[in-house]
Design a protein around this motif. Structure first.
Motif, mmCIF file in Angstrom:
data_model
loop_
_atom_site.group_PDB
_atom_site.id
_atom_site.type_symbol
_atom_site.label_atom_id
_atom_site.label_comp_id
_atom_site.label_asym_id
_atom_site.label_seq_id
_atom_site.Cartn_x
_atom_site.Cartn_y
_atom_site.Cartn_z
ATOM 1 N N VAL A 71 31.944 43.288 44.291
ATOM 2 C CA VAL A 71 32.676 43.208 42.687
ATOM 3 C C VAL A 71 31.186 43.910 41.726
ATOM 4 C CG1 VAL A 71 33.196 41.938 40.877
ATOM 5 C CG2 VAL A 71 33.793 41.209 43.062
ATOM 6 N N VAL A 72 31.868 45.079 41.125
ATOM 7 C CA VAL A 72 30.906 45.792 40.191
ATOM 8 C C VAL A 72 31.277 45.655 38.982
ATOM 9 C CG1 VAL A 72 29.856 47.908 40.061
ATOM 10 C CG2 VAL A 72 30.355 47.228 42.016
ATOM 11 N N VAL A 73 30.432 45.112 37.890
ATOM 12 C CA VAL A 73 30.715 45.195 36.648
ATOM 13 C C VAL A 73 29.848 46.083 35.824
ATOM 14 C CG1 VAL A 73 30.535 43.580 34.278
ATOM 15 C CG2 VAL A 73 31.262 42.607 36.672
ATOM 16 N N ILE A 74 30.423 46.955 34.912
ATOM 17 C CA ILE A 74 29.900 48.025 34.333
ATOM 18 C C ILE A 74 30.237 48.095 32.899
ATOM 19 C CG2 ILE A 74 29.651 50.557 34.255
ATOM 20 C CD1 ILE A 74 30.724 50.838 36.988
ATOM 21 N N THR A 75 29.386 47.836 32.058
ATOM 22 C CA THR A 75 29.308 47.844 30.700
ATOM 23 C C THR A 75 29.086 49.492 30.206
ATOM 24 O OG1 THR A 75 27.001 47.567 30.238
ATOM 25 C CG2 THR A 75 28.289 45.470 30.546
ATOM 26 N N GLY A 76 29.720 49.582 29.007
ATOM 27 C CA GLY A 76 29.639 51.064 28.482
ATOM 28 C C GLY A 76 30.345 51.956 29.600
ATOM 29 N N ALA A 77 31.403 51.767 30.066
ATOM 30 C CA ALA A 77 32.243 52.420 31.152
ATOM 31 C C ALA A 77 32.928 53.482 30.492
ATOM 32 C CB ALA A 77 32.935 51.435 32.024
ATOM 33 N N THR A 78 33.192 53.479 29.399
ATOM 34 C CA THR A 78 34.127 54.562 28.823
ATOM 35 C C THR A 78 33.761 56.010 28.631
ATOM 36 O OG1 THR A 78 33.519 53.904 26.524
ATOM 37 C CG2 THR A 78 35.526 52.818 27.529
ATOM 38 N N SER A 79 32.354 56.208 28.967
ATOM 39 C CA SER A 79 31.753 57.533 28.623
ATOM 40 C C SER A 79 30.510 57.508 29.566
ATOM 41 C CB SER A 79 31.696 57.852 27.367
ATOM 42 O OG SER A 79 30.698 57.102 26.527
ATOM 43 N N GLY A 80 29.944 58.802 29.700
ATOM 44 C CA GLY A 80 28.561 58.957 30.231
ATOM 45 C C GLY A 80 28.477 58.301 31.557
ATOM 46 N N VAL A 150 37.263 37.371 38.865
ATOM 47 C CA VAL A 150 36.828 38.031 40.129
ATOM 48 C C VAL A 150 36.028 37.047 40.721
ATOM 49 C CG1 VAL A 150 37.131 40.551 39.410
ATOM 50 C CG2 VAL A 150 34.756 39.021 39.102
ATOM 51 N N GLY A 151 35.759 35.779 40.417
ATOM 52 C CA GLY A 151 35.091 34.944 41.087
ATOM 53 C C GLY A 151 33.451 34.870 41.055
ATOM 54 N N ASN A 152 32.959 36.091 41.440
ATOM 55 C CA ASN A 152 31.619 36.376 41.473
ATOM 56 C C ASN A 152 31.376 37.664 41.190
ATOM 57 O OD1 ASN A 152 32.473 37.127 44.249
ATOM 58 N ND2 ASN A 152 30.457 37.098 44.698
ATOM 59 N N VAL A 153 30.004 37.941 40.753
ATOM 60 C CA VAL A 153 29.627 39.417 40.689
ATOM 61 C C VAL A 153 28.564 39.668 41.766
ATOM 62 C CG1 VAL A 153 28.583 41.031 38.943
ATOM 63 C CG2 VAL A 153 30.057 39.181 38.221
ATOM 64 N N ASP A 154 28.862 40.971 42.512
ATOM 65 C CA ASP A 154 27.975 41.456 43.106
ATOM 66 C C ASP A 154 26.814 42.436 42.710
ATOM 67 O OD1 ASP A 154 29.019 40.054 45.452
ATOM 68 O OD2 ASP A 154 30.520 41.427 45.507
ATOM 69 N N ILE A 155 27.233 43.160 41.727
ATOM 70 C CA ILE A 155 26.385 44.238 41.191
ATOM 71 C C ILE A 155 26.846 44.421 39.656
ATOM 72 C CG2 ILE A 155 25.958 46.677 41.084
ATOM 73 C CD1 ILE A 155 26.694 46.992 43.896
ATOM 74 N N LEU A 156 25.648 44.041 38.794
ATOM 75 C CA LEU A 156 26.063 44.324 37.505
ATOM 76 C C LEU A 156 25.204 45.468 36.951
ATOM 77 C CD1 LEU A 156 26.898 43.443 34.341
ATOM 78 C CD2 LEU A 156 24.940 41.895 34.662
ATOM 79 N N ILE A 157 26.100 46.311 36.305
ATOM 80 C CA ILE A 157 25.284 47.694 35.888
ATOM 81 C C ILE A 157 25.272 47.445 34.058
ATOM 82 C CG2 ILE A 157 25.304 50.063 35.523
ATOM 83 C CD1 ILE A 157 26.476 50.238 38.353
ATOM 84 N N ASN A 158 24.348 47.176 33.401
ATOM 85 C CA ASN A 158 24.235 47.047 32.135
ATOM 86 C C ASN A 158 23.761 48.403 31.517
ATOM 87 O OD1 ASN A 158 24.621 44.116 31.385
ATOM 88 N ND2 ASN A 158 22.515 43.844 32.331
ATOM 89 N N ASN A 159 25.287 49.170 31.209
ATOM 90 C CA ASN A 159 24.777 50.557 30.772
ATOM 91 C C ASN A 159 24.995 50.704 29.328
ATOM 92 O OD1 ASN A 159 24.991 53.463 31.373
ATOM 93 N ND2 ASN A 159 26.890 53.269 30.423
#
Length: 194
Positions: A71-80, A150-159
């Motif tokens: 489970v990968v959560v990505i902030t600022g995922a709309t660009s770049g 999703v239950g849990n987060v394996d990878i969080l990308i604070n972008n």
């Protein structure tokens, strides 16, 4: 002193007179060194390259196996960079939670990702959560929504982040506060799940 000079001259001339023999002997030792190089060092070099290539292959297989179904959560995922990270993780089979402020941009990204098909990797439908990192209450709500989804987060990308260009004297404190909320306090709150 003259005796020493003569001895040095004698030893030099003796070395020069036997030059033909010593060059032949020296050439033989160079040949032996070349044989040593070709029989020991070259196979060792190719063996090392092979081991390194095998190591990189195993590392690649292991990392993609770890990412598949993660489970990968990505902030600022709309660009770049956030958008490119989403594509890479999706192709590796990760379950994505895409976060941002722009609902239309997130929908476009999800449609783009759903058109990707690659081999036998099972793809998960990406989820999207719309919130603004500068709003700490919205971040807390989004963190709870992610866990429920999703239950849990394996990878969080604070972008996600914002920037501002201006002089210190002309920048209002409200702008400084918004930058710190978006770039620091929001990601910290999301990481903590608060």
């Amino acid at each position: 002193m003259s005796v020493t000079l003569c001895e040095n001259t004698t030893s030099r001339s003796a070395g020069l007179s036997g030059g033909g023999e010593s060059q032949t002997g020296n050439s033989g030792s160079k040949r032996k060194l070349m044989d040593l190089t070709s029989w020991v060092i070259i196979p060792f070099l190719f063996g090392s390259i092979g081991i390194y290539a095998l190591f990189r292959l195993l590392q690649r297989l292991r990392s993609s196996a770890y990412i598949q179904d993660a489970v990968v959560v990505i902030t600022g995922a709309t660009s770049g960079l956030g958008k490119e990270c989403a594509k890479v993780f999706y192709k590796a089979g990760a379950q994505l939670v895409l976060c941002g402020r722009n609902e239309e941009g997130l929908k476009d990204l999800i449609n783009e990702l759903c058109r990707i098909r690659k081999g036998s990797i099972q793809f998960h439908k990406p989820h999207m959560i719309i919130f603004d990192l500068s709003d700490v209450e919205a971040v807390a709500s989004a963190a709870q929504e992610i866990i429920c989804l999703v239950g849990n987060v394996d990878i969080l990308i604070n972008n996600a982040g914002i920037s501002y260009r201006g002089t210190i004297l002309n920048t209002k404190v409200s702008v400084d506060r918004m930058i710190m909320d978006t770039n620091y306090f929001g990601p910290v709150a999301l990481t903590k799940g608060e």
